[in-house]
Design a protein around this motif. Structure first.
Motif, mmCIF file in Angstrom:
data_model
loop_
_atom_site.group_PDB
_atom_site.id
_atom_site.type_symbol
_atom_site.label_atom_id
_atom_site.label_comp_id
_atom_site.label_asym_id
_atom_site.label_seq_id
_atom_site.Cartn_x
_atom_site.Cartn_y
_atom_site.Cartn_z
ATOM 1 N N LYS A 167 0.842 -1.203 0.000
ATOM 2 C CA LYS A 167 0.000 0.000 0.000
ATOM 3 C C LYS A 167 0.876 1.252 0.000
ATOM 4 C CE LYS A 167 -3.908 -1.878 2.664
ATOM 5 N NZ LYS A 167 -4.635 -1.751 3.949
ATOM 6 N N LEU A 168 1.915 1.235 0.823
ATOM 7 C CA LEU A 168 2.803 2.386 0.924
ATOM 8 C C LEU A 168 3.519 2.642 -0.403
ATOM 9 C CD1 LEU A 168 4.165 4.574 2.622
ATOM 10 C CD2 LEU A 168 5.755 2.827 3.478
ATOM 11 N N ALA A 169 4.013 1.583 -1.041
ATOM 12 C CA ALA A 169 4.690 1.748 -2.331
ATOM 13 C C ALA A 169 3.743 2.295 -3.386
ATOM 14 C CB ALA A 169 5.268 0.399 -2.785
ATOM 15 N N THR A 170 2.526 1.752 -3.418
ATOM 16 C CA THR A 170 1.540 2.183 -4.417
ATOM 17 C C THR A 170 1.128 3.631 -4.189
ATOM 18 O OG1 THR A 170 0.703 -0.097 -4.478
ATOM 19 C CG2 THR A 170 -0.705 1.613 -5.431
ATOM 20 N N ALA A 171 0.885 3.988 -2.930
ATOM 21 C CA ALA A 171 0.491 5.359 -2.598
ATOM 22 C C ALA A 171 1.593 6.350 -2.951
ATOM 23 C CB ALA A 171 0.155 5.458 -1.106
ATOM 24 N N THR A 172 2.843 5.958 -2.695
ATOM 25 C CA THR A 172 3.972 6.847 -2.968
ATOM 26 C C THR A 172 4.103 7.111 -4.466
ATOM 27 O OG1 THR A 172 5.133 6.016 -1.002
ATOM 28 C CG2 THR A 172 6.454 7.169 -2.667
ATOM 29 N N LEU A 173 3.938 6.070 -5.269
ATOM 30 C CA LEU A 173 4.006 6.238 -6.731
ATOM 31 C C LEU A 173 2.854 7.102 -7.244
ATOM 32 C CD1 LEU A 173 5.032 2.621 -7.763
ATOM 33 C CD2 LEU A 173 6.399 4.690 -8.114
ATOM 34 N N ALA A 174 1.673 6.914 -6.665
ATOM 35 C CA ALA A 174 0.524 7.726 -7.081
ATOM 36 C C ALA A 174 0.722 9.186 -6.694
ATOM 37 C CB ALA A 174 -0.753 7.178 -6.449
ATOM 38 N N ASP A 175 1.319 9.408 -5.526
ATOM 39 C CA ASP A 175 1.514 10.784 -5.032
ATOM 40 C C ASP A 175 2.500 11.582 -5.880
ATOM 41 O OD1 ASP A 175 -0.303 10.453 -2.993
ATOM 42 O OD2 ASP A 175 1.199 9.991 -1.462
ATOM 43 N N VAL A 176 3.365 10.900 -6.633
ATOM 44 C CA VAL A 176 4.324 11.623 -7.473
ATOM 45 C C VAL A 176 3.853 11.685 -8.929
ATOM 46 C CG1 VAL A 176 6.310 11.182 -5.984
ATOM 47 C CG2 VAL A 176 5.726 9.523 -7.790
ATOM 48 N N GLY A 177 2.546 11.455 -9.142
ATOM 49 C CA GLY A 177 1.955 11.718 -10.448
ATOM 50 C C GLY A 177 1.956 10.576 -11.430
ATOM 51 N N THR A 178 2.104 9.333 -10.969
ATOM 52 C CA THR A 178 2.051 8.195 -11.885
ATOM 53 C C THR A 178 0.801 7.350 -11.587
ATOM 54 O OG1 THR A 178 3.202 6.541 -10.522
ATOM 55 C CG2 THR A 178 4.565 8.102 -11.747
ATOM 56 N N GLN A 200 -3.792 -3.673 -4.786
ATOM 57 C CA GLN A 200 -5.186 -3.570 -5.216
ATOM 58 C C GLN A 200 -6.009 -2.721 -4.238
ATOM 59 O OE1 GLN A 200 -5.834 -7.845 -5.434
ATOM 60 N NE2 GLN A 200 -6.013 -7.723 -7.675
ATOM 61 N N THR A 201 -5.766 -2.890 -2.960
ATOM 62 C CA THR A 201 -6.502 -2.133 -1.942
ATOM 63 C C THR A 201 -6.230 -0.646 -2.065
ATOM 64 O OG1 THR A 201 -6.447 -4.010 -0.406
ATOM 65 C CG2 THR A 201 -6.887 -1.846 0.540
ATOM 66 N N GLU A 202 -4.963 -0.276 -2.273
ATOM 67 C CA GLU A 202 -4.619 1.143 -2.374
ATOM 68 C C GLU A 202 -5.146 1.743 -3.680
ATOM 69 O OE1 GLU A 202 -3.329 4.801 -1.217
ATOM 70 O OE2 GLU A 202 -3.424 2.942 -0.023
ATOM 71 N N MET A 203 -5.102 0.989 -4.750
ATOM 72 C CA MET A 203 -5.651 1.488 -6.015
ATOM 73 C C MET A 203 -7.150 1.735 -5.875
ATOM 74 S SD MET A 203 -3.196 1.825 -8.312
ATOM 75 C CE MET A 203 -3.831 1.626 -9.986
ATOM 76 N N ALA A 204 -7.852 0.836 -5.202
ATOM 77 C CA ALA A 204 -9.289 1.011 -4.995
ATOM 78 C C ALA A 204 -9.567 2.202 -4.092
ATOM 79 C CB ALA A 204 -9.885 -0.262 -4.397
ATOM 80 N N GLU A 212 -6.017 -0.345 -12.661
ATOM 81 C CA GLU A 212 -5.137 -1.327 -12.031
ATOM 82 C C GLU A 212 -4.499 -2.209 -13.101
ATOM 83 O OE1 GLU A 212 -6.334 -5.369 -9.947
ATOM 84 O OE2 GLU A 212 -6.834 -3.655 -8.672
ATOM 85 N N LEU A 213 -3.184 -2.434 -12.983
ATOM 86 C CA LEU A 213 -2.481 -3.256 -13.960
ATOM 87 C C LEU A 213 -1.444 -4.115 -13.236
ATOM 88 C CD1 LEU A 213 -2.096 -4.078 -16.883
ATOM 89 C CD2 LEU A 213 -0.510 -2.152 -17.167
ATOM 90 N N ILE A 214 -1.678 -5.420 -13.256
ATOM 91 C CA ILE A 214 -0.768 -6.368 -12.608
ATOM 92 C C ILE A 214 -0.139 -7.235 -13.694
ATOM 93 C CG2 ILE A 214 -0.572 -8.312 -11.006
ATOM 94 C CD1 ILE A 214 -3.013 -7.157 -9.527
ATOM 95 N N LEU A 215 1.169 -7.183 -13.813
ATOM 96 C CA LEU A 215 1.913 -7.943 -14.810
ATOM 97 C C LEU A 215 2.778 -8.972 -14.092
ATOM 98 C CD1 LEU A 215 3.045 -4.910 -17.001
ATOM 99 C CD2 LEU A 215 1.042 -6.378 -17.362
ATOM 100 N N ARG A 216 2.672 -10.229 -14.507
ATOM 101 C CA ARG A 216 3.421 -11.304 -13.844
ATOM 102 C C ARG A 216 4.386 -11.981 -14.807
ATOM 103 N NH1 ARG A 216 1.031 -13.337 -9.122
ATOM 104 N NH2 ARG A 216 3.033 -14.404 -8.880
ATOM 105 N N LEU A 217 5.595 -12.226 -14.334
ATOM 106 C CA LEU A 217 6.553 -13.024 -15.084
ATOM 107 C C LEU A 217 6.213 -14.503 -14.903
ATOM 108 C CD1 LEU A 217 9.800 -11.168 -13.956
ATOM 109 C CD2 LEU A 217 8.554 -10.834 -16.096
ATOM 110 N N THR A 218 6.808 -15.359 -15.707
ATOM 111 C CA THR A 218 6.647 -16.794 -15.534
ATOM 112 C C THR A 218 7.756 -17.316 -14.621
ATOM 113 O OG1 THR A 218 8.052 -17.391 -17.409
ATOM 114 C CG2 THR A 218 5.712 -16.943 -17.864
#
Length: 338
Positions: A167-178, A200-204, A212-218
């Motif tokens: 949540k903290l990482a997501t909020a921080t990225l959103a706060d800087v305009g991304t 997902q919780t922070e995006m909501a 919301e965009l979640i990309l997973r490697l194999t």
């Protein structure tokens, strides 16, 4: 020094004491004078007598060993944690048997049987794809699961606050305009699941669930750095073609974040002006990337200390020890990728 075997009875005769006195001295159980101890130990050293620690352990129902199962010692977070646990147990007089499963469930099951057969005094299970089940063990013993929920009751759990960290990482990225994007690895684990949930919780909470965009490697892309970088290169190209700059990426591990930085240079993508990255773990590599990596710090010292303290107390008195199961706090370490 004599090389032939000598028995406790012979030591007692040579030192002119009883067999019981020799046994108490060798087991440090008290009930003898210092002069008697010195006389017995002089015979022991002269005749080269060695205590059979395994036999002694079985008699005392204690082997002074800890079993530790980890999924991947090549992962710096696990390696750092294992090293701190081993040092803590060594200082307390315990040997640690370290088993690396390479995320193989069959290998884990085999290691569990071997550790059980060796009569380890306690068991530590670090991470894993599924809940830990004690049914594979033939006896009850103190167990701590780290970042892995136990299926059985009576098993202690220690873990960082992965969901809050995400949540903290997501909020921080959103706060800087991304508009934050999550990139995760191919391996499933409770910590990865919690980090995705936190994202997902922070995006909501910010009404960004539609973006919301979640990309997973194999799993194959997780193992080979070159293959992983090729996959990340493709992902970044897609993001550059469909999203406005700056891009904001929350990588669920510092390994992925570090490879993103390599790929960004190849694509002439400026960090942090055009691409902002936050990793997770605060692994040593975070300080050696260019620029240095902004990341979520996990306190491996606190995790190791809480785990070791509980296990050592539980070995001595399992019925009267309680574990603080509140999540270990995390923190954002801001460096050059934000």
């Amino acid at each position: 020094m004599a090389t032939s075997k000598i028995s406790i009875k012979e030591i007692a005769e040579l030192a002119d004491v009883s067999v019981a006195t020799v046994s108490r001295i060798l087991n440090d159980n008290g009930g003898y004078s210092e002069a008697t101890r010195q006389r017995v130990m002089a015979v022991v050293q002269e005749r080269g007598y060695h205590v059979n620690s395994m036999a002694k352990g079985l008699r005392m129902n204690r082997t002074n060993t800890i079993g530790l199962i980890t999924p991947d010692l090549a992962n710096s977070f696990f390696a750092d944690l294992v090293e701190k646990l081993e040092k803590r147990f060594f200082a307390a007089g315990y040997a640690t048997i370290i088993c690396d499963t390479a995320r193989d469930e069959a290998k884990e099951a085999s290691y569990l049987k071997r550790l059980d057969a060796r009569m380890v005094d306690g068991l530590i299970i670090i991470s894993g794809a599924s809940e830990f089940d004690t049914n594979a063990l033939t006896r009850q013993l103190p167990i701590v699961c780290i970042d892995r929920k136990p299926k059985s009751s009576g098993v202690a759990y220690v873990g960082s606050d992965h969901e809050y960290g995400a949540k903290l990482a997501t909020a921080t990225l959103a706060d800087v305009g991304t508009t934050p994007v999550l990139i995760g690895g191919g391996h499933e684990s409770p910590s990865t699941t919690a980090r995705i949930k936190g994202y997902q919780t922070e995006m909501a909470a910010r009404n960004l669930q539609d973006q919301e965009l979640i990309l997973r490697l194999t799993t194959d892309q997780d193992h080979d750095p070159d293959v992983q970088r090729a996959a990340l290169r493709n992902l970044l190209r897609q993001l550059m073609s469909t999203s406005k700059l700056p891009l904001g990426v929350f990588a669920v591990s510092d390994k992925i974040a570090a490879n993103l930085l390599v790929v960004a240079r190849e694509l002439y993508l400026n960090v942090p002006n055009e691409l902002k990255i936050i990793g997770f773990d605060d692994a040593p590599i975070a300080r050696y990337t260019v620029p240095e990596l902004t990341t979520i710090h996990q306190d491996t010292s606190a995790i190791a200390e809480r785990t070791a303290n509980y296990l050592l107390e539980a070995i001595t008195d399992r019925d009267h020890v309680e574990l603080d199961d509140t999540p270990i706090p995390i923190q954002l370490i801001q460096r050059g990728t934000l």
